[in-house]
Design an enzyme around this catalytic site. Structure first.
Site, PDB file in Angstrom:
ATOM      1  N   CYS A  68       0.813  -1.209   0.000  1.00  0.00           N
ATOM      2  CA  CYS A  68       0.000   0.000   0.000  1.00  0.00           C
ATOM      3  C   CYS A  68       0.846   1.259   0.000  1.00  0.00           C
ATOM      4  CB  CYS A  68      -0.887   0.016   1.226  1.00  0.00           C
ATOM      5  SG  CYS A  68      -2.011  -1.362   1.259  1.00  0.00           S
ATOM      6  N   ARG A 125       5.725  -0.174  -6.195  1.00  0.00           N
ATOM      7  CA  ARG A 125       5.464  -1.093  -5.093  1.00  0.00           C
ATOM      8  C   ARG A 125       4.310  -2.054  -5.418  1.00  0.00           C
ATOM      9  NH1 ARG A 125       8.122  -0.002  -0.617  1.00  0.00           N
ATOM     10  NH2 ARG A 125       6.748  -1.397   0.478  1.00  0.00           N
ATOM     11  N   TRP A 176      -3.185  -3.107  -1.901  1.00  0.00           N
ATOM     12  CA  TRP A 176      -3.059  -4.525  -2.255  1.00  0.00           C
ATOM     13  C   TRP A 176      -4.034  -5.247  -1.344  1.00  0.00           C
ATOM     14  CZ3 TRP A 176      -1.449  -8.308  -5.234  1.00  0.00           C
ATOM     15  CH2 TRP A 176      -0.387  -8.086  -6.128  1.00  0.00           C
ATOM     16  N   ASN A 205      -2.425   1.275   6.181  1.00  0.00           N
ATOM     17  CA  ASN A 205      -1.503   0.228   5.759  1.00  0.00           C
ATOM     18  C   ASN A 205      -1.284  -0.682   6.965  1.00  0.00           C
ATOM     19  OD1 ASN A 205       0.362  -1.239   4.425  1.00  0.00           O
ATOM     20  ND2 ASN A 205       1.930   0.352   4.320  1.00  0.00           N
ATOM     21  N   GLY A 206      -1.600  -1.952   6.852  1.00  0.00           N
ATOM     22  CA  GLY A 206      -1.438  -2.862   7.992  1.00  0.00           C
ATOM     23  C   GLY A 206      -2.566  -3.875   8.014  1.00  0.00           C
ATOM     24  N   GLU A 238      22.027 -19.467   8.561  1.00  0.00           N
ATOM     25  CA  GLU A 238      21.852 -18.144   7.954  1.00  0.00           C
ATOM     26  C   GLU A 238      22.510 -17.054   8.822  1.00  0.00           C
ATOM     27  OE1 GLU A 238      21.209 -16.908   5.237  1.00  0.00           O
ATOM     28  OE2 GLU A 238      20.471 -14.881   5.573  1.00  0.00           O
ATOM     29  N   LYS A 276      25.404 -14.626   7.391  1.00  0.00           N
ATOM     30  CA  LYS A 276      25.338 -13.157   7.420  1.00  0.00           C
ATOM     31  C   LYS A 276      26.627 -12.595   8.000  1.00  0.00           C
ATOM     32  CE  LYS A 276      22.920 -12.307   5.160  1.00  0.00           C
ATOM     33  NZ  LYS A 276      22.282 -13.331   4.462  1.00  0.00           N
ATOM     34  N   GLU A 316      29.657 -13.143   5.561  1.00  0.00           N
ATOM     35  CA  GLU A 316      29.556 -12.352   4.331  1.00  0.00           C
ATOM     36  C   GLU A 316      29.982 -10.898   4.541  1.00  0.00           C
ATOM     37  OE1 GLU A 316      25.923 -13.569   1.422  1.00  0.00           O
ATOM     38  OE2 GLU A 316      25.305 -13.040   3.440  1.00  0.00           O
ATOM     39  N   HIS A 333      29.851 -34.285  18.588  1.00  0.00           N
ATOM     40  CA  HIS A 333      30.551 -35.108  17.595  1.00  0.00           C
ATOM     41  C   HIS A 333      31.671 -34.333  16.898  1.00  0.00           C
ATOM     42  CE1 HIS A 333      27.569 -38.111  18.328  1.00  0.00           C
ATOM     43  NE2 HIS A 333      26.602 -37.291  17.984  1.00  0.00           N
ATOM     44  N   LYS A 365      25.668  -9.373  -5.954  1.00  0.00           N
ATOM     45  CA  LYS A 365      24.254  -9.536  -5.603  1.00  0.00           C
ATOM     46  C   LYS A 365      23.646 -10.689  -6.384  1.00  0.00           C
ATOM     47  CE  LYS A 365      20.499  -8.464  -3.536  1.00  0.00           C
ATOM     48  NZ  LYS A 365      20.495  -9.090  -2.194  1.00  0.00           N
TER      49      LYS A 365
HETATM   50  C1  G6P Z   1      24.685 -14.420  -4.241  1.00  0.00           C
HETATM   51  C2  G6P Z   1      24.367 -13.392  -3.164  1.00  0.00           C
HETATM   52  C3  G6P Z   1      23.655 -14.049  -1.991  1.00  0.00           C
HETATM   53  C4  G6P Z   1      22.429 -14.783  -2.483  1.00  0.00           C
HETATM   54  C5  G6P Z   1      22.790 -15.803  -3.555  1.00  0.00           C
HETATM   55  C6  G6P Z   1      21.556 -16.401  -4.196  1.00  0.00           C
HETATM   56  O1  G6P Z   1      25.678 -15.283  -3.800  1.00  0.00           O
HETATM   57  O2  G6P Z   1      25.558 -12.780  -2.722  1.00  0.00           O
HETATM   58  O3  G6P Z   1      23.252 -13.044  -1.060  1.00  0.00           O
HETATM   59  O4  G6P Z   1      21.809 -15.425  -1.400  1.00  0.00           O
HETATM   60  O5  G6P Z   1      23.526 -15.166  -4.595  1.00  0.00           O
HETATM   61  O6  G6P Z   1      20.873 -15.393  -4.878  1.00  0.00           O
HETATM   62  P1  G6P Z   1      19.385 -15.491  -5.375  1.00  0.00           P
HETATM   63  O7  G6P Z   1      19.154 -14.183  -6.114  1.00  0.00           O
HETATM   64  O8  G6P Z   1      19.292 -16.660  -6.299  1.00  0.00           O
HETATM   65  O9  G6P Z   1      18.515 -15.640  -4.187  1.00  0.00           O
END
Ligand code: G6P
Length: 619
Positions: free
Chosen positions: A2, A27, A74, A100-101, A486, A490, A493, A509, A608
């Protein structure tokens, strides 16, 4: 997703509002509308589809006035149709709202208000708010006070703007939780309100951002800010820089930070239009699976890379629990080279933020060649993965610019939950009552994420204490094991600290050999069926002098005696707990990387979107 725009000043409100809404078109929306006070009366115009449709309505039936509000919607509650489009008015046509919400308690409120004689003209949850304002206005005849009282009655996270013909010189705007921003823009003798800066950037660069539980009363002379309880607040006016990159970052230092903080809203957007909370129904017709097909699936593969692969590992738990299809997760780069056992009774789901990751695309091709039904969860509309799938579920998370993925991770978890509900229903495994419970859990999710983002856990202090460490271990179990992976990803990375995620039960183990007074261990120990086991892992780490940062459920005071630091999160239904639990881990990684002076948005060696096989990002 929205969009909200409001104007008060000497100029015609309608073109300013329509132009502002156009700038939020990216959006996405399914209907649009505006309300203007014309000759002391509220005039509303609405239509479904593109803004050009609303413009046609306005050309046939123009509205003139110097104060107004507009909205792109939306659908969440109620189908996209003019009746359900915002703005919504009260019974007397004197108060009008855009919102919005998701009003989590809207069913009970609607019942109460209907019982008191209010007449509803839409199926939306939003309409309950305007009738509440009407009810309190009858008691106090002060718009600001009535909005305050109404907002205290609604559950969930919200952004609202309210206007009344009784007080035709002002807009009352408020933000509750983190379902979306509210920006107040300062002009010369005119003022603006919007959900996002681009809507009003052409008129002003002087902006104030409302925080959780803050309100603004906006007149053409300026704005007064208060808390929801009525305490005055002094707000800093932020001057938006001219260069487009800084403008897009808004009040944040980095895109990654912005994207982390956007998650309550992006999750709302992911849910929007896909769930009928009233009927307890998930609408994923866009994936074109018949009940017979769904019942015939013998197994499912999820293929993905990086963060999306960890999202897939969470999805395995959700889909197996709700749709009872055996799920195997594979990296895109592995799947294509191992002659996987796929046939026409196999469902293959690809997850990709960009929809362009070459390894994921190659895995999809392999699945297609072997005759599988091919679905994808993708953020970028029209991307390659979307084009080659039999059906696509878009993340609806908005553009993700930080290389380290954050809001796409949580959006893809929500999409997998929706897919699991849809498949479970098609396979005859989820009855109506259970479905209602499961979608209600979803309704509360944006607010829970908002609470984590708005809480007082001091990540900067934690980062200051730990940023010099060179190793980290992340432990989780069950559905939160992938969250540990994950969290570790993070950190490595963006801060270049070596970090590993491990299923906590595997500690004994091997990894336990690593534990000494130099090893920080992040332990996900929120309350669920493996909680006791996680506590025992924490004890084992402490017994070897390791340092423990525990992620725990609010109210769990006992864990504070065992861990060195505790980050609290609100209680969350187990299948959705990864969505909430990953947020503190994103924030921890972010603040540590900032403290180490790293280039958070563009970490070294990473890209990216990796569109070539076997090579990293260009230097
Ligand atoms: C690259 C990015 C990661 C991402 C991965 C998969 O390695 O640096 O941040 O998770 O690609 O990307 P995707 O666009 O397929 O989710």
């Amino acid at each position: 997703m929205c969009g909200i725009v409001g104007y008060v000043g000497p100029r015609e409100a309608t073109p300013i509002i329509v132009e502002g809404l156009k700038r939020l078109e990216y959006r996405g929306y399914d209907s649009a509308g505006l309300a203007v006070i014309q000759d002391g009366r509220i005039e509303v115009r609405r239509d479904v589809g593109k803004l050009t449709n609303l413009e046609k309505v306005l050309a046939e039936s123009p509205v003139h006035g110097n104060i107004g509000i507009g909205h792109t919607r939306w659908a969440t509650h109620g189908a996209p149709c003019p009746r359900n489009a915002h703005p919504h008015v009260d019974c007397r046509g004197e108060v009008v709202i855009i919102h919005n919400g998701i009003v989590e308690n809207f069913l009970s409120l609607r019942k109460e208000l209907t019982g008191e004689g209010h007449r509803f003209t839409s199926e939306t949850d939003t309409e309950t708010i305007v009738h509440l304002v009407e009810k309190y206005l009858a008691e106090s005849s002060d718009l600001e006070e009535a909005v305050r009282r109404a907002l205290k009655r609604i559950k969930g996270a919200h952004a609202v703007v309210v206007m009344s013909s009784r007080e035709p010189d002002r807009l009352v705007a408020a933000r509750l939780g983190n379902a979306g921003g509210v920006v107040v823009g300062f002009g010369e003798g005119e003022m603006f309100v919007a959900s996002d800066m681009p809507a009003i950037l052409e008129h002003t660069r002087e902006m104030v951002f409302l925080e959780d539980r803050q309100m603004a009363v906006v007149t053409r002379e300026g704005a007064e800010f208060t808390t929801l309880d009525g305490q005055p607040v002094v707000k800093e006016v932020y001057t938006v820089p001219w260069d487009p990159v800084s403008a897009a970052k808004g009040e944040y230092k980095h895109f990654m930070q912005k994207e982390i903080y956007e998650q309550a809203r992006s999750i709302t957007d992911t849910i929007r239009g896909r769930v009928d909370f009233e009927a307890g129904r998930v609408c994923l017709d866009e994936i074109y699976i018949t009940p017979d097909e769904a019942k015939a699936f013998e197994r499912m593969f999820i293929v993905a890379c990086g963060t999306s692969a960890y999202a897939a590992l969470v999805g395995k738990f959700i889909i197996e629990a709700l749709a009872r299809i055996p799920v195997e997760v594979d990296y895109g780069s592995e799947f294509r080279y191992r002659d996987p056992l796929v046939n026409e009774r196999t469902l293959v789901l690809a997850i990709s933020q960009s929809g362009e990751t070459v390894d994921t695309l190659a895995a999809m091709e392999e699945a297609r060649r072997k005759g599988a039904k091919l679905l994808s969860i993708v953020n970028v509309i029209g991307s390659q993965a979307a084009r080659m799938s039999d059906g696509v579920i878009y993340m609806q998370a908005g553009p993700e610019i930080g290389v380290a993925s954050t809001k796409a991770f949580t959006a893809s978890l929500v999409d997998q939950y929706l897919l699991a509900l849809h498949l479970g229903k098609l396979r005859g495994l989820i009855d109506a009552a259970r479905m209602k419970e499961l979608v209600e859990d979803l309704a509360g999710l944006p607010n829970l994420v908002g609470q984590v983002l708005g809480d007082s856990n001091n990540y900067e202090a934690l980062a200051a204490e730990y940023f010099k460490r060179e190793n980290f271990l992340y432990l989780g179990r069950g559905i939160n094991y992938p969250v540990a992976l994950e969290g570790a990803l993070k950190l490595k990375e963006i801060s270049y600290i070596h970090a590993e995620g491990y299923p906590a039960g595997e500690m004994k183990h091997g990894p336990i050999a690593l534990i000494d007074e130099n090893m920080p261990v992040v332990a996900i120990a929120t309350r669920d069926r493996v909680y006791e086991k996680m506590v025992s892992q924490i004890e084992q780490v402490k017994a070897r002098d390791g340092l423990v940062i525990a992620l725990a459920t609010e109210g769990d005071d006992a864990i504070a005696d065992k861990a060195d630091h505790v980050i609290y999160v609100p209680p969350t239904p187990p299948l959705l707990s990864p969505v909430v639990n990953v947020v503190p881990l994103q924030l921890l990684a972010y603040f540590i990387a900032v403290r180490r002076g790293c280039d958070v948005d563009q970490p070294r060696n990473l890209a990216k979107s990796v569109t070539v096989e076997g090579r990293g990002a260009p230097p």
